[in-house]
Design a protein around this motif. Sequence first.
Motif, PDB file in Angstrom:
ATOM      1  N   ALA A 284      82.966 -16.290  -1.513  1.00  0.00           N
ATOM      2  CA  ALA A 284      81.850 -16.302  -0.563  1.00  0.00           C
ATOM      3  C   ALA A 284      82.043 -15.242   0.512  1.00  0.00           C
ATOM      4  N   PHE A 285      83.281 -15.052   0.946  1.00  0.00           N
ATOM      5  CA  PHE A 285      83.580 -14.041   1.962  1.00  0.00           C
ATOM      6  C   PHE A 285      83.286 -12.641   1.425  1.00  0.00           C
ATOM      7  N   VAL A 286      83.711 -12.365   0.203  1.00  0.00           N
ATOM      8  CA  VAL A 286      83.464 -11.056  -0.407  1.00  0.00           C
ATOM      9  C   VAL A 286      81.965 -10.841  -0.617  1.00  0.00           C
ATOM     10  N   GLN A 287      81.262 -11.873  -1.034  1.00  0.00           N
ATOM     11  CA  GLN A 287      79.814 -11.757  -1.215  1.00  0.00           C
ATOM     12  C   GLN A 287      79.130 -11.392   0.098  1.00  0.00           C
ATOM     13  N   ASN A 288      79.578 -11.994   1.188  1.00  0.00           N
ATOM     14  CA  ASN A 288      78.999 -11.685   2.494  1.00  0.00           C
ATOM     15  C   ASN A 288      79.286 -10.238   2.885  1.00  0.00           C
ATOM     16  N   LEU A 289      80.507  -9.774   2.644  1.00  0.00           N
ATOM     17  CA  LEU A 289      80.858  -8.392   2.977  1.00  0.00           C
ATOM     18  C   LEU A 289      80.032  -7.397   2.169  1.00  0.00           C
ATOM     19  N   THR A 290      79.881  -7.653   0.881  1.00  0.00           N
ATOM     20  CA  THR A 290      79.118  -6.717   0.051  1.00  0.00           C
ATOM     21  C   THR A 290      77.639  -6.732   0.433  1.00  0.00           C
ATOM     22  N   ARG A 291      77.136  -7.895   0.841  1.00  0.00           N
ATOM     23  CA  ARG A 291      75.748  -7.959   1.316  1.00  0.00           C
ATOM     24  C   ARG A 291      75.581  -7.121   2.578  1.00  0.00           C
ATOM     25  N   LEU A 292      76.510  -7.262   3.515  1.00  0.00           N
ATOM     26  CA  LEU A 292      76.431  -6.492   4.758  1.00  0.00           C
ATOM     27  C   LEU A 292      76.540  -4.997   4.476  1.00  0.00           C
ATOM     28  N   ARG A 293      77.405  -4.638   3.563  1.00  0.00           N
ATOM     29  CA  ARG A 293      77.552  -3.224   3.209  1.00  0.00           C
ATOM     30  C   ARG A 293      76.244  -2.672   2.643  1.00  0.00           C
TER      31      ARG A 293
ATOM     32  N   GLU B 227      73.227  -3.790   3.318  1.00  0.00           N
ATOM     33  CA  GLU B 227      72.156  -3.828   4.312  1.00  0.00           C
ATOM     34  C   GLU B 227      72.299  -2.778   5.407  1.00  0.00           C
ATOM     35  N   HIS B 228      73.509  -2.263   5.632  1.00  0.00           N
ATOM     36  CA  HIS B 228      73.742  -1.399   6.791  1.00  0.00           C
ATOM     37  C   HIS B 228      74.198  -0.004   6.375  1.00  0.00           C
ATOM     38  N   SER B 229      73.384   0.982   6.731  1.00  0.00           N
ATOM     39  CA  SER B 229      73.716   2.377   6.427  1.00  0.00           C
ATOM     40  C   SER B 229      75.032   2.798   7.061  1.00  0.00           C
ATOM     41  N   ALA B 230      75.346   2.221   8.218  1.00  0.00           N
ATOM     42  CA  ALA B 230      76.554   2.618   8.942  1.00  0.00           C
ATOM     43  C   ALA B 230      77.821   2.323   8.152  1.00  0.00           C
ATOM     44  N   LEU B 231      77.748   1.408   7.191  1.00  0.00           N
ATOM     45  CA  LEU B 231      78.932   1.027   6.423  1.00  0.00           C
ATOM     46  C   LEU B 231      79.065   1.811   5.123  1.00  0.00           C
ATOM     47  N   ARG B 232      78.130   2.715   4.859  1.00  0.00           N
ATOM     48  CA  ARG B 232      78.181   3.490   3.610  1.00  0.00           C
ATOM     49  C   ARG B 232      77.541   4.860   3.812  1.00  0.00           C
ATOM     50  N   SER B 233      77.955   5.529   4.866  1.00  0.00           N
ATOM     51  CA  SER B 233      77.403   6.851   5.159  1.00  0.00           C
ATOM     52  C   SER B 233      77.773   7.842   4.059  1.00  0.00           C
ATOM     53  N   ARG B 234      76.858   8.770   3.796  1.00  0.00           N
ATOM     54  CA  ARG B 234      77.103   9.790   2.775  1.00  0.00           C
ATOM     55  C   ARG B 234      77.615  11.092   3.374  1.00  0.00           C
ATOM     56  N   ARG B 235      77.939  11.065   4.642  1.00  0.00           N
ATOM     57  CA  ARG B 235      78.473  12.267   5.277  1.00  0.00           C
ATOM     58  C   ARG B 235      79.679  11.887   6.127  1.00  0.00           C
ATOM     59  N   PHE B 236      80.497  12.876   6.409  1.00  0.00           N
ATOM     60  CA  PHE B 236      81.662  12.630   7.245  1.00  0.00           C
ATOM     61  C   PHE B 236      81.238  12.499   8.704  1.00  0.00           C
ATOM     62  N   PHE B 237      81.872  11.577   9.410  1.00  0.00           N
ATOM     63  CA  PHE B 237      81.618  11.442  10.839  1.00  0.00           C
ATOM     64  C   PHE B 237      82.285  12.593  11.590  1.00  0.00           C
ATOM     65  N   THR B 238      81.681  12.974  12.712  1.00  0.00           N
ATOM     66  CA  THR B 238      82.231  14.070  13.509  1.00  0.00           C
ATOM     67  C   THR B 238      82.712  13.613  14.880  1.00  0.00           C
ATOM     68  N   GLY B 239      82.121  12.545  15.409  1.00  0.00           N
ATOM     69  CA  GLY B 239      82.446  12.121  16.764  1.00  0.00           C
ATOM     70  C   GLY B 239      81.753  12.954  17.823  1.00  0.00           C
ATOM     71  N   ASP B 240      80.890  13.881  17.388  1.00  0.00           N
ATOM     72  CA  ASP B 240      80.169  14.741  18.328  1.00  0.00           C
ATOM     73  C   ASP B 240      78.881  14.059  18.792  1.00  0.00           C
ATOM     74  N   VAL B 241      78.404  14.455  19.961  1.00  0.00           N
ATOM     75  CA  VAL B 241      77.146  13.945  20.503  1.00  0.00           C
ATOM     76  C   VAL B 241      76.007  14.840  20.034  1.00  0.00           C
ATOM     77  N   ASP B 242      74.944  14.228  19.456  1.00  0.00           N
ATOM     78  CA  ASP B 242      73.829  15.038  18.963  1.00  0.00           C
ATOM     79  C   ASP B 242      72.837  15.327  20.081  1.00  0.00           C
ATOM     80  N   GLU B 243      71.730  15.995  19.720  1.00  0.00           N
ATOM     81  CA  GLU B 243      70.754  16.422  20.724  1.00  0.00           C
ATOM     82  C   GLU B 243      70.052  15.248  21.401  1.00  0.00           C
ATOM     83  N   ASN B 244      70.128  14.062  20.783  1.00  0.00           N
ATOM     84  CA  ASN B 244      69.503  12.876  21.372  1.00  0.00           C
ATOM     85  C   ASN B 244      70.494  12.002  22.136  1.00  0.00           C
ATOM     86  N   GLY B 245      71.715  12.500  22.271  1.00  0.00           N
ATOM     87  CA  GLY B 245      72.723  11.751  23.012  1.00  0.00           C
ATOM     88  C   GLY B 245      73.443  10.697  22.205  1.00  0.00           C
ATOM     89  N   ASN B 246      73.264  10.712  20.879  1.00  0.00           N
ATOM     90  CA  ASN B 246      73.923   9.732  20.013  1.00  0.00           C
ATOM     91  C   ASN B 246      75.231  10.293  19.465  1.00  0.00           C
TER      92      ASN B 246
END
Length: 243
Positions: free
Chosen positions: A108-117, A119-138
């Motif tokens: 059940a725990f694994v099922q919940n994790l895979t569901r969250l993965r 549902e959320h783009s942040a958990l499966r990004s297709r690009r490398f993170f940079t840690g830089d601030v973009d033009e919108n302040g994000n």
Amino acid sequence: GFTLNDLVTYNDKHNEANGEDNKDGSDHDRSWNCGVEGPTDDPEINALRERQIKNMLATLILSQGVPMMLAGDEFGRTQQGNNNAYCQDSDISWLNWNVEEKGETLIAFVQNLTRLRSEHSALRSRRFFTGDVDENGNRDLTWLSAGGGEMSQEEWDGDAKCFGMHINVPQNEENGEEEGRDDMLLIINGYHDLVVFSLPDAPDGRRWMRLVDTNLTLDEEVPFDGGTDYDVTGRSVLLFTAR
């Protein structure tokens, strides 16, 4: 190597059944039995072992990239401490599909994790993170200390065993459809004792919704305000989303 269950149950390999006087297999499994070698009836040790299994499942499935699991780890399969079971055609190497209560909980725990993965783009990004601030302040990735602020170089160089990771990316970015921001906060406490973690402010006046706490039996969604001091149990993983 060890199965995930055996990684938290044995300090040493137990390959006697292989017929080589326990000399075969690796001696460097980097495992920890949580206080007792092998199975035990001690409820505290069993609870810690289950939490450690959940911690490692969470760090795997919530990581970027494609998660790969050993069959049976999702329900606590054991090889009875054998880390070189290639030669076994017995209950040491077979997968027992008669899953016990502990196994059902892990599934059940694994099922919940895979569901969250999913549902959320942040958990499966297709690009490398940079840690830089973009033009919108994000900023796509920010590392946080237990005080809720950004990790300093001194903290990185120190002995920080509890830290957070705030991921902020466009929702549905893989489809080219930016429907707002997907904000996730992951907290990892590798320390043996409780750490008080000050939750940062969630973006855009939202609140943090707790999705996972490996110390809890059930993962109930509970809201928290930014600035809340959260008691993070020793050796646990938490996941929040901003809503």
